[in-house]
Design a protein around this motif. Structure first.
Motif, PDB file in Angstrom:
ATOM      1  N   VAL A   1      11.812  -3.208  -3.556  1.00  0.00           N
ATOM      2  CA  VAL A   1      10.176  -3.016  -3.817  1.00  0.00           C
ATOM      3  C   VAL A   1       9.878  -2.658  -2.448  1.00  0.00           C
ATOM      4  O   VAL A   1      10.139  -3.486  -1.342  1.00  0.00           O
ATOM      5  CB  VAL A   1       9.908  -4.350  -4.152  1.00  0.00           C
TER       6      VAL A   1
ATOM      7  N   PRO B   1       4.969  -1.473  -6.386  1.00  0.00           N
ATOM      8  CA  PRO B   1       4.430  -2.010  -7.643  1.00  0.00           C
ATOM      9  C   PRO B   1       2.975  -1.740  -7.320  1.00  0.00           C
ATOM     10  O   PRO B   1       2.394  -1.728  -6.502  1.00  0.00           O
ATOM     11  CB  PRO B   1       4.848  -3.390  -7.353  1.00  0.00           C
TER      12      PRO B   1
ATOM     13  N   ALA C   1       4.563   0.447 -11.911  1.00  0.00           N
ATOM     14  CA  ALA C   1       5.226   0.751 -10.529  1.00  0.00           C
ATOM     15  C   ALA C   1       4.864   2.220 -10.395  1.00  0.00           C
ATOM     16  O   ALA C   1       4.880   2.908 -11.615  1.00  0.00           O
ATOM     17  CB  ALA C   1       6.434   0.302 -10.479  1.00  0.00           C
TER      18      ALA C   1
END
Length: 107
Positions: free
Chosen positions: A10, A55, A61
């Motif tokens: 992420v 995200p 996302a």
């Protein structure tokens, strides 16, 4: 592994933009203390990015990054600020197959 328990990384866009902005401004300030002056040349390279995603605030996302490395465009600046670093922020989003969200363009 990330917090979701998978191998996808992420990348938090706000952290990236704030971090690059702070490093750029602080670097310029520090170098000025040593008597160095403009123009400033800013280079940013992203490493180990393949498969990472950003995200969104809406629970979705971006597509995963398709490259493992990316060298963002070099900038030659008279003054380093979050505003003058915008081309780096724009290029960062392209790594994920999308443009920078309008909400973030205020910087």
């Amino acid at each position: 592994m990330n917090v979701q328990g998978n191998d996808r990384l992420v990348v938090w866009s706000g952290e990236f933009e704030d971090g690059v902005g702070e490093m750029g401004v602080n670097g310029m300030t520090r170098l000025k203390e040593y008597g160095l002056e403009e123009p400033w040349v800013v280079f940013v390279t992203l490493l180990r990015m393949k498969g990472a995603f950003v995200p969104s605030e809406y629970g979705t996302a971006t597509r995963p990054a398709w490259r493992d490395r990316a060298r963002l465009p070099e900038l030659v600046l008279e003054h380093v600020s979050k505003e003058t670093l915008k081309p780096l922020y724009e290029a960062f989003w392209l790594m994920f197959g999308t443009t920078r969200p309008v909400k973030r363009r205020g910087i």
